[in-house]
Design an enzyme around this catalytic site. Structure first.
Site, mmCIF file in Angstrom:
data_model
loop_
_atom_site.group_PDB
_atom_site.id
_atom_site.type_symbol
_atom_site.label_atom_id
_atom_site.label_comp_id
_atom_site.label_asym_id
_atom_site.label_seq_id
_atom_site.Cartn_x
_atom_site.Cartn_y
_atom_site.Cartn_z
ATOM 1 N N ASP A 29 0.813 -1.221 0.000
ATOM 2 C CA ASP A 29 0.000 0.000 0.000
ATOM 3 C C ASP A 29 0.849 1.275 0.000
ATOM 4 O O ASP A 29 1.943 1.296 0.562
ATOM 5 C CB ASP A 29 -0.900 -0.021 1.249
ATOM 6 C CG ASP A 29 -2.040 0.973 1.142
ATOM 7 O OD1 ASP A 29 -2.311 1.468 0.029
ATOM 8 O OD2 ASP A 29 -2.659 1.268 2.172
ATOM 9 N N ASN A 77 -10.532 -2.967 -6.276
ATOM 10 C CA ASN A 77 -9.691 -2.047 -7.053
ATOM 11 C C ASN A 77 -10.246 -1.745 -8.451
ATOM 12 O O ASN A 77 -9.777 -0.820 -9.124
ATOM 13 C CB ASN A 77 -8.252 -2.583 -7.168
ATOM 14 C CG ASN A 77 -7.461 -2.485 -5.879
ATOM 15 O OD1 ASN A 77 -6.546 -3.260 -5.633
ATOM 16 N ND2 ASN A 77 -7.784 -1.516 -5.023
HETATM 17 C C1 FPP Z 1 -2.133 -0.087 -3.224
HETATM 18 O O1 FPP Z 1 -1.613 1.236 -3.166
HETATM 19 C C2 FPP Z 1 -1.534 -0.786 -4.371
HETATM 20 C C3 FPP Z 1 -2.258 -1.373 -5.367
HETATM 21 C C4 FPP Z 1 -3.722 -1.357 -5.420
HETATM 22 C C5 FPP Z 1 -1.577 -2.023 -6.528
HETATM 23 C C6 FPP Z 1 -0.320 -2.761 -6.187
HETATM 24 C C7 FPP Z 1 0.362 -3.101 -7.446
HETATM 25 C C8 FPP Z 1 1.698 -3.087 -7.662
HETATM 26 C C9 FPP Z 1 2.697 -2.809 -6.598
HETATM 27 C C10 FPP Z 1 2.241 -3.383 -9.009
HETATM 28 C C11 FPP Z 1 1.970 -4.805 -9.386
HETATM 29 C C12 FPP Z 1 3.055 -5.410 -10.109
HETATM 30 C C13 FPP Z 1 3.897 -6.336 -9.590
HETATM 31 C C14 FPP Z 1 4.955 -6.892 -10.447
HETATM 32 C C15 FPP Z 1 3.815 -6.811 -8.188
HETATM 33 P P1 FPP Z 1 -2.600 2.467 -3.442
HETATM 34 O O2 FPP Z 1 -2.598 2.736 -4.896
HETATM 35 O O3 FPP Z 1 -3.937 2.181 -2.856
HETATM 36 O O4 FPP Z 1 -1.886 3.613 -2.654
HETATM 37 P P2 FPP Z 1 -2.581 4.854 -1.935
HETATM 38 O O5 FPP Z 1 -3.318 4.291 -0.749
HETATM 39 O O6 FPP Z 1 -1.441 5.708 -1.551
HETATM 40 O O7 FPP Z 1 -3.499 5.500 -2.930
#
Ligand code: FPP
Length: 251
Positions: A29, A77
């Site tokens: 996250d 998501n």
């Molecule tokens: C949550 O942070 C993250 C996600 C919903 C996506 C995670 C995906 C990746 C790290 C890339 C995937 C690829 C690989 C190779 C593992 P957020 O976007 O909710 O962060 P925020 O809370 O700051 O908005």
């Protein structure tokens, strides 16, 4: 070059001096905030987050973690913009294409938790190929939670058990935790001892609801793109300082 990582990261600490959880799960996250704070589009945070995943997965392998489960995309998501969803899916596809190329050398086992039917045909086929081609590997196992939700998983398992009962293959009276666990995406995988959530959020967000019954949670303010092997070591040290009683009394 490291097993997973373009920017390979050697272990910085001796691992022999402390126990390492066999199963670590991570809610990756904070990517969006990381990017927004830098005036960048949210997908840029996911791109750096994907690199962090490579580094941390590589590090987990080097210290002997047997299972690493990561929350890559939840059933919720899909509410995000199409641009952001496509970027995450593209990063996953790129990662899997690379992993498939180096599969025999790296010998990482890939398993996918979630309903893959909603993914694009291309990405779903990559997931299925990676899972199939790595199924005999016995090193670290990476479980990607993709279109995954804990409630969704429990419902899926309940439906499959109900179907088995209707077909006369199972009996409701015999259902116990072990049998129910075998209906989950995580069938055969031990529950995670340690679940890490970076970014300062203190909630489970529908992640491994069944499997986390006795997991130790470590929350940290570091955003996922900034998360380093040292942060992982701190989380393992915190875990090792906990007294795990599983509802019993400390002896
Ligand atoms: C949550 O942070 C993250 C996600 C919903 C996506 C995670 C995906 C990746 C790290 C890339 C995937 C690829 C690989 C190779 C593992 P957020 O976007 O909710 O962060 P925020 O809370 O700051 O908005």
């Amino acid at each position: 070059m490291g097993i997973f990582s373009k920017k390979s990261q050697e272990p910085t600490l001796q691992t022999a001096d402390r126990p390492v959880p066999q199963h670590i799960a991570i809610i990756m996250d904070g990517n969006g905030r990381w990017a927004t704070r830098r005036g960048m589009p949210r997908y840029a945070g996911h791109a750096v987050g994907a690199e962090t995943f490579r580094t941390i997965a590589n590090y987990c392998k080097s210290i002997g973690v047997k299972y690493l489960t990561v929350y890559a995309f939840s059933t919720e998501n899909w509410k995000r913009s199409q641009e952001e969803i496509s970027a995450i899916m593209r990063l996953l596809g790129n990662y899997l294409r690379e992993a498939l190329q180096d599969m025999d050398k790296n010998r990482v086992r890939f398993v996918f938790f979630g309903d893959l039917s909603r993914l694009s045909d291309d990405l779903r086929e990559l997931c299925e190929l990676a899972q199939e081609r790595s199924k005999t590997y016995e090193g670290v196992q990476v479980n990607f939670c993709l279109n995954y939700g804990g409630r969704d998983e429990i419902l899926m398992a309940a439906r499959s058990f109900a179907r088995a009962c209707m077909e006369g293959k199972a009996n409701p009276e015999d259902l116990d935790a072990a049998q129910f666990s075998s209906c989950l995406y995580s069938a055969g995988v031990p529950d995670p001892e340690l679940i890490i959530r970076p970014s300062g959020e203190i909630r489970t967000s529908n992640f491994l609801l069944w499997q986390s019954a006795y997991s130790e949670y470590v929350f940290t303010d570091v955003l996922w793109p900034d998360f380093t092997p040292e942060d992982l070591e701190k989380a393992i040290a915190e875990y090792n300082g906990r007294s795990r009683r599983f509802g019993g009394v400390k002896k």
